[in-house]
Design a protein around this motif. Sequence first.
Motif, PDB file in Angstrom:
ATOM      1  N   GLY A  55      72.360 -49.632  37.248  1.00 23.73           N
ATOM      2  CA  GLY A  55      73.621 -49.578  37.956  1.00 23.73           C
ATOM      3  C   GLY A  55      74.160 -50.915  38.400  1.00 23.73           C
ATOM      4  O   GLY A  55      75.299 -51.014  38.840  1.00 23.73           O
ATOM      5  N   GLN A  56      73.379 -52.009  38.277  1.00 24.20           N
ATOM      6  CA  GLN A  56      73.782 -53.290  38.851  1.00 24.20           C
ATOM      7  C   GLN A  56      73.990 -54.405  37.827  1.00 24.20           C
ATOM      8  O   GLN A  56      74.350 -55.512  38.185  1.00 24.20           O
ATOM      9  N   ALA A  57      73.752 -54.142  36.557  1.00 21.99           N
ATOM     10  CA  ALA A  57      73.856 -55.199  35.553  1.00 21.99           C
ATOM     11  C   ALA A  57      75.309 -55.588  35.293  1.00 21.99           C
ATOM     12  O   ALA A  57      76.208 -54.751  35.390  1.00 21.99           O
ATOM     13  N   PRO A  58      75.571 -56.871  34.968  1.00 24.45           N
ATOM     14  CA  PRO A  58      76.923 -57.297  34.600  1.00 24.45           C
ATOM     15  C   PRO A  58      77.233 -56.851  33.176  1.00 24.45           C
ATOM     16  O   PRO A  58      76.806 -57.480  32.205  1.00 24.45           O
ATOM     17  N   THR A  59      77.936 -55.757  33.034  1.00 23.48           N
ATOM     18  CA  THR A  59      78.198 -55.179  31.725  1.00 23.48           C
ATOM     19  C   THR A  59      79.694 -55.035  31.482  1.00 23.48           C
ATOM     20  O   THR A  59      80.508 -55.184  32.381  1.00 23.48           O
ATOM     21  N   ILE A  60      80.030 -54.710  30.247  1.00 24.60           N
ATOM     22  CA  ILE A  60      81.407 -54.428  29.840  1.00 24.60           C
ATOM     23  C   ILE A  60      81.419 -53.099  29.098  1.00 24.60           C
ATOM     24  O   ILE A  60      80.619 -52.886  28.186  1.00 24.60           O
ATOM     25  N   ILE A  61      82.315 -52.211  29.491  1.00 34.25           N
ATOM     26  CA  ILE A  61      82.523 -50.964  28.759  1.00 34.25           C
ATOM     27  C   ILE A  61      83.486 -51.273  27.625  1.00 34.25           C
ATOM     28  O   ILE A  61      84.626 -51.671  27.862  1.00 34.25           O
ATOM     29  N   ALA A  62      83.045 -51.119  26.385  1.00 33.83           N
ATOM     30  CA  ALA A  62      83.827 -51.556  25.228  1.00 33.83           C
ATOM     31  C   ALA A  62      84.015 -50.423  24.238  1.00 33.83           C
ATOM     32  O   ALA A  62      83.048 -49.968  23.623  1.00 33.83           O
ATOM     33  N   PRO A  63      85.251 -49.936  24.066  1.00 34.55           N
ATOM     34  CA  PRO A  63      85.493 -49.013  22.953  1.00 34.55           C
ATOM     35  C   PRO A  63      85.033 -49.663  21.660  1.00 34.55           C
ATOM     36  O   PRO A  63      85.214 -50.880  21.473  1.00 34.55           O
ATOM     37  N   ALA A  64      84.420 -48.893  20.780  1.00 34.35           N
ATOM     38  CA  ALA A  64      83.838 -49.505  19.581  1.00 34.35           C
ATOM     39  C   ALA A  64      83.919 -48.565  18.392  1.00 34.35           C
ATOM     40  O   ALA A  64      83.596 -47.379  18.501  1.00 34.35           O
ATOM     41  N   ARG A  65      84.352 -49.111  17.279  1.00 38.66           N
ATOM     42  CA  ARG A  65      84.275 -48.385  16.017  1.00 38.66           C
ATOM     43  C   ARG A  65      82.816 -48.352  15.567  1.00 38.66           C
ATOM     44  O   ARG A  65      81.990 -49.143  16.041  1.00 38.66           O
ATOM     45  N   LEU A  66      82.515 -47.483  14.632  1.00 43.02           N
ATOM     46  CA  LEU A  66      81.135 -47.332  14.183  1.00 43.02           C
ATOM     47  C   LEU A  66      80.552 -48.652  13.697  1.00 43.02           C
ATOM     48  O   LEU A  66      79.422 -49.003  14.029  1.00 43.02           O
ATOM     49  N   GLU A  67      81.345 -49.412  12.922  1.00 40.50           N
ATOM     50  CA  GLU A  67      80.821 -50.658  12.358  1.00 40.50           C
ATOM     51  C   GLU A  67      80.647 -51.755  13.401  1.00 40.50           C
ATOM     52  O   GLU A  67      79.998 -52.769  13.138  1.00 40.50           O
ATOM     53  N   GLN A  68      81.205 -51.555  14.594  1.00 42.42           N
ATOM     54  CA  GLN A  68      81.073 -52.544  15.655  1.00 42.42           C
ATOM     55  C   GLN A  68      79.902 -52.263  16.585  1.00 42.42           C
ATOM     56  O   GLN A  68      79.527 -53.127  17.373  1.00 42.42           O
ATOM     57  N   ARG A  69      79.328 -51.089  16.493  1.00 42.60           N
ATOM     58  CA  ARG A  69      78.317 -50.686  17.453  1.00 42.60           C
ATOM     59  C   ARG A  69      76.997 -51.398  17.201  1.00 42.60           C
ATOM     60  O   ARG A  69      76.560 -51.554  16.062  1.00 42.60           O
ATOM     61  N   ARG A  70      76.370 -51.809  18.270  1.00 42.12           N
ATOM     62  CA  ARG A  70      75.078 -52.470  18.148  1.00 42.12           C
ATOM     63  C   ARG A  70      73.989 -51.519  17.674  1.00 42.12           C
ATOM     64  O   ARG A  70      73.067 -51.901  16.981  1.00 42.12           O
ATOM     65  N   ASP A  71      74.109 -50.229  18.089  1.00 35.38           N
ATOM     66  CA  ASP A  71      73.073 -49.275  17.703  1.00 35.38           C
ATOM     67  C   ASP A  71      73.357 -48.642  16.352  1.00 35.38           C
ATOM     68  O   ASP A  71      72.535 -47.891  15.831  1.00 35.38           O
ATOM     69  N   GLY A  72      74.557 -48.899  15.785  1.00 34.87           N
ATOM     70  CA  GLY A  72      74.871 -48.409  14.459  1.00 34.87           C
ATOM     71  C   GLY A  72      75.167 -46.927  14.375  1.00 34.87           C
ATOM     72  O   GLY A  72      75.303 -46.375  13.290  1.00 34.87           O
ATOM     73  N   GLU A  73      75.280 -46.239  15.493  1.00 37.22           N
ATOM     74  CA  GLU A  73      75.530 -44.806  15.443  1.00 37.22           C
ATOM     75  C   GLU A  73      76.322 -44.378  16.673  1.00 37.22           C
ATOM     76  O   GLU A  73      76.353 -45.064  17.684  1.00 37.22           O
ATOM     77  N   THR A  74      76.986 -43.238  16.567  1.00 36.32           N
ATOM     78  CA  THR A  74      77.697 -42.689  17.710  1.00 36.32           C
ATOM     79  C   THR A  74      76.777 -41.759  18.464  1.00 36.32           C
ATOM     80  O   THR A  74      75.828 -41.209  17.920  1.00 36.32           O
ATOM     81  N   ARG A  75      77.061 -41.598  19.753  1.00 33.17           N
ATOM     82  CA  ARG A  75      76.267 -40.703  20.582  1.00 33.17           C
ATOM     83  C   ARG A  75      77.201 -39.898  21.467  1.00 33.17           C
ATOM     84  O   ARG A  75      78.355 -40.243  21.643  1.00 33.17           O
ATOM     85  N   SER A  76      76.722 -38.825  22.019  1.00 31.45           N
ATOM     86  CA  SER A  76      77.554 -38.004  22.885  1.00 31.45           C
ATOM     87  C   SER A  76      76.838 -37.748  24.196  1.00 31.45           C
ATOM     88  O   SER A  76      75.614 -37.799  24.280  1.00 31.45           O
ATOM     89  N   ILE A  77      77.626 -37.493  25.229  1.00 36.00           N
ATOM     90  CA  ILE A  77      77.115 -37.155  26.545  1.00 36.00           C
ATOM     91  C   ILE A  77      77.471 -35.707  26.827  1.00 36.00           C
ATOM     92  O   ILE A  77      78.631 -35.319  26.735  1.00 36.00           O
ATOM     93  N   GLU A  78      76.506 -34.874  27.135  1.00 36.90           N
ATOM     94  CA  GLU A  78      76.747 -33.466  27.380  1.00 36.90           C
ATOM     95  C   GLU A  78      76.558 -33.144  28.856  1.00 36.90           C
ATOM     96  O   GLU A  78      75.910 -33.879  29.594  1.00 36.90           O
ATOM     97  N   GLY A  79      77.119 -32.005  29.259  1.00 38.61           N
ATOM     98  CA  GLY A  79      76.917 -31.530  30.612  1.00 38.61           C
ATOM     99  C   GLY A  79      77.689 -32.295  31.646  1.00 38.61           C
ATOM    100  O   GLY A  79      77.317 -32.336  32.811  1.00 38.61           O
ATOM    101  N   LYS A  80      78.821 -32.932  31.250  1.00 34.28           N
ATOM    102  CA  LYS A  80      79.621 -33.694  32.205  1.00 34.28           C
ATOM    103  C   LYS A  80      80.407 -32.765  33.103  1.00 34.28           C
ATOM    104  O   LYS A  80      80.893 -31.747  32.676  1.00 34.28           O
ATOM    105  N   GLN A  81      80.534 -33.118  34.356  1.00 37.05           N
ATOM    106  CA  GLN A  81      81.323 -32.366  35.313  1.00 37.05           C
ATOM    107  C   GLN A  81      82.539 -33.193  35.714  1.00 37.05           C
ATOM    108  O   GLN A  81      82.494 -34.423  35.708  1.00 37.05           O
ATOM    109  N   PRO A  82      83.665 -32.570  36.068  1.00 41.88           N
ATOM    110  CA  PRO A  82      84.846 -33.325  36.465  1.00 41.88           C
ATOM    111  C   PRO A  82      84.564 -34.205  37.673  1.00 41.88           C
ATOM    112  O   PRO A  82      83.804 -33.842  38.565  1.00 41.88           O
ATOM    113  N   LEU A  83      85.204 -35.365  37.701  1.00 42.59           N
ATOM    114  CA  LEU A  83      85.083 -36.256  38.840  1.00 42.59           C
ATOM    115  C   LEU A  83      85.883 -35.714  40.015  1.00 42.59           C
ATOM    116  O   LEU A  83      86.851 -34.995  39.848  1.00 42.59           O
TER     117      LEU A  83
END
Length: 206
Positions: free
Chosen positions: A168-196
Amino acid sequence: MEGEREQYQQSSPRQAGVLLWERLEESGWSYDDGRGGPPTGGRVFSECFPYTTLVGAAELGYDQERPTYKRRPARVATAQWRAVRAAECDRLIRHMAGLATADPPLLLSSHPVSRQLLSEPSPQKAADYKRREDLIDALLCAWTAALWYWHGLARCQVLGVDSSLPPGQAPTIIAPARLEQRRDGETRSIEGKQPLDGPSPVASRH
């Protein structure tokens, strides 16, 4: 968190990001580095760069070229730059207008101030252009926040995740990314999200 704030102070001569950080915290917001995915509740802010969104979100149309926004190509003479900059800014606004049908949408026509982007050409005068640029940056960051919240790691990557700081404390950047730009080389999904229970902004440094 203090070390994080000092890092921003060193990298930002005007310290606008530091002041924003402090005011958000005073208003009950908390910083999150995104390493655990998008927030599921509370008032949370993270960081992004408008230019990173431009090159990472396919919806904005920069598939074959880098946007000229904020970056003068070497081929453009200084004397011609203001006219070229204004024309390229208008082009970017047309791309942003297309986000009205995106998922999530960005409706430039929904507010009188952003509606002016559609009805008035970009100015060449430096001060007037800077105000337009700041508005565009704010809109891009707001849309990035919505993209991060609704699609998480399926559409975005978190740059800086190799930090040794606590979660929660690291200096990071949230970056929209196309598949070819991703460091992990794959897309992932987050499930079970609740409204803010409140908006989730992604703050910007530029």
